[in-house]
Design an enzyme around this catalytic site. Sequence first.
Site, PDB file in Angstrom:
ATOM      1  N   GLY A  74     -10.322   0.976   1.599  1.00 22.69           N
ATOM      2  CA  GLY A  74      -9.427   0.335   2.048  1.00 22.69           C
ATOM      3  C   GLY A  74      -9.956   0.878   3.509  1.00 22.69           C
ATOM      4  N   ASN A 154       2.321   5.087   4.467  1.00 26.28           N
ATOM      5  CA  ASN A 154       1.847   5.647   3.608  1.00 26.28           C
ATOM      6  C   ASN A 154       2.174   7.658   3.985  1.00 26.28           C
ATOM      7  OD1 ASN A 154      -0.096   5.324   6.141  1.00 26.28           O
ATOM      8  ND2 ASN A 154      -0.916   7.370   6.383  1.00 26.28           N
ATOM      9  N   GLN A 182      -1.676   1.102   0.191  1.00 23.58           N
ATOM     10  CA  GLN A 182      -0.470   2.056  -0.605  1.00 23.58           C
ATOM     11  C   GLN A 182       0.561   0.907  -0.995  1.00 23.58           C
ATOM     12  OE1 GLN A 182       0.118   4.875  -0.672  1.00 23.58           O
ATOM     13  NE2 GLN A 182      -1.516   6.021   0.320  1.00 23.58           N
ATOM     14  N   SER A 202      -7.783  -0.245  -1.977  1.00 25.60           N
ATOM     15  CA  SER A 202      -8.311   0.168  -2.604  1.00 25.60           C
ATOM     16  C   SER A 202      -8.375   1.065  -3.815  1.00 25.60           C
ATOM     17  CB  SER A 202      -8.604   1.688  -1.761  1.00 25.60           C
ATOM     18  OG  SER A 202      -8.873   3.182  -2.470  1.00 25.60           O
ATOM     19  N   HIS A 204      -8.603   3.794  -5.624  1.00 28.00           N
ATOM     20  CA  HIS A 204      -8.366   4.972  -5.928  1.00 28.00           C
ATOM     21  C   HIS A 204      -7.030   5.460  -5.905  1.00 28.00           C
ATOM     22  CE1 HIS A 204      -7.699   7.513  -2.265  1.00 28.00           C
ATOM     23  NE2 HIS A 204      -8.094   6.445  -1.762  1.00 28.00           N
ATOM     24  N   THR A 240     -26.855  -2.252  -3.398  1.00 32.63           N
ATOM     25  CA  THR A 240     -26.582  -3.029  -4.339  1.00 32.63           C
ATOM     26  C   THR A 240     -24.738  -2.644  -5.023  1.00 32.63           C
ATOM     27  OG1 THR A 240     -28.379  -2.625  -4.918  1.00 32.63           O
ATOM     28  CG2 THR A 240     -27.208  -1.846  -6.489  1.00 32.63           C
ATOM     29  N   CYS A 330      -5.492  11.984   5.272  1.00 31.98           N
ATOM     30  CA  CYS A 330      -6.733  11.328   6.044  1.00 31.98           C
ATOM     31  C   CYS A 330      -6.324  12.441   7.190  1.00 31.98           C
ATOM     32  CB  CYS A 330      -6.668  10.121   6.579  1.00 31.98           C
ATOM     33  SG  CYS A 330      -6.961   9.158   4.906  1.00 31.98           S
TER      34      CYS A 330
END
Length: 388
Positions: A74, A154, A182, A202, A204, A240, A330
């Site tokens: 994200g 968040n 979120q 994102s 995860h 890649t 974060c």
Amino acid sequence: MSETRRVYMDYSATTPVKKEVLDQMIPYFTENFGNPSSLYTIGLEAKAAVEKARAQVAHLIGAEPSEVYFDGGGSESDNWVLESVADQLKNKGKHIITSQIEHHAILHTCDYLEKHGFEVTYLPVDKEGFVSPDDLEKAIRPDTILVSIMFVNNEIGTVEPIKELAAVAHKHGILFHTDSVQALGNVPIDVRDLDVDFMSFSSHKIYGPKGEGGMFMKHGDRITSFIHGGAQENGKRAGTENLAGIVGFGAAAELAEKNLEKHRKHCSELRDYLMDRILKEIPDCVANGPTDHSKRHPGNANITFKRIEGESILLLLDSMGIAVSTGSACSSKSLDPSHVLTAIGVDPETIHGSIRFTVGDFTTKEDIDYVVDCMKKVAERLRGITML
């Protein structure tokens, strides 16, 4: 000596990878390891797996597969949109609008752009964290080129009126981006109905692997490459592909779509039970964020415990096997007060006593009871020794 019970209550920070997701990922670490850019069979099989995942993610948000771009997460998506739009439209204007409660991936990118000649307006929010479409209307200038407002906050879980905000931007011919990290898997998303130009998300946060994310870019909206090199991601993001991560993201997206209503019901019921017990059984507590829980992240409970330091709460709960957060993961190493709680007007003297609890698919009612019982002990202990 019995082992300490472990209860995870920080699903907004990250989520465990679900077994169904991991099972689909594992072959792509071993036998199906081909480079998706290779033209022989094992490479073409890898390419097909990437495109299947792209379709799975696209379906979750109501997009076309060709409108979904995979990247590292994200934060990369947020940086990509803001920096690329700024670069591409700098001759048209250098004014960007965002809000005071954005994730630091947005705020720090805006700070970077301000150091390179751009102007940024940071919209205020009300006491529940909502951005007003009227405030956005008033902030728009002839040189405004982008509006970026997060979908779900968040820290306090506020679900912003994204459709209305995007409509205001588009009325003036301005591009609209929303950080939906979120929101994905927690609220229904239809990019066509919302009419957004860009969206960040994102893996995860929806029980997929870390290090994999993506961006929705509406057809017709073309921005510059963020990483230069090969022709991956339609020439927009070189390197890649993270094959196993992309497969996992796709699998997690498909599960999230299938289980969305069940997930929302499970989390919101436990969240409400948690908040009800804490607010009734622990004195001097205040809930932060929307009072209408239909406009709140289904698993989010942000509560201020007056006359206690949040980090002390966190450490004592951790000693009891309970994982919570004092804000977004974060910024958890920062001693600065939460910019989100500051923006909604939480008393500076009590702002450090705020804890974010977030429940998820693996949370049980027994977990909630254990957390509240421990929290009562922690509050009593800390208030007994506090010098605040």
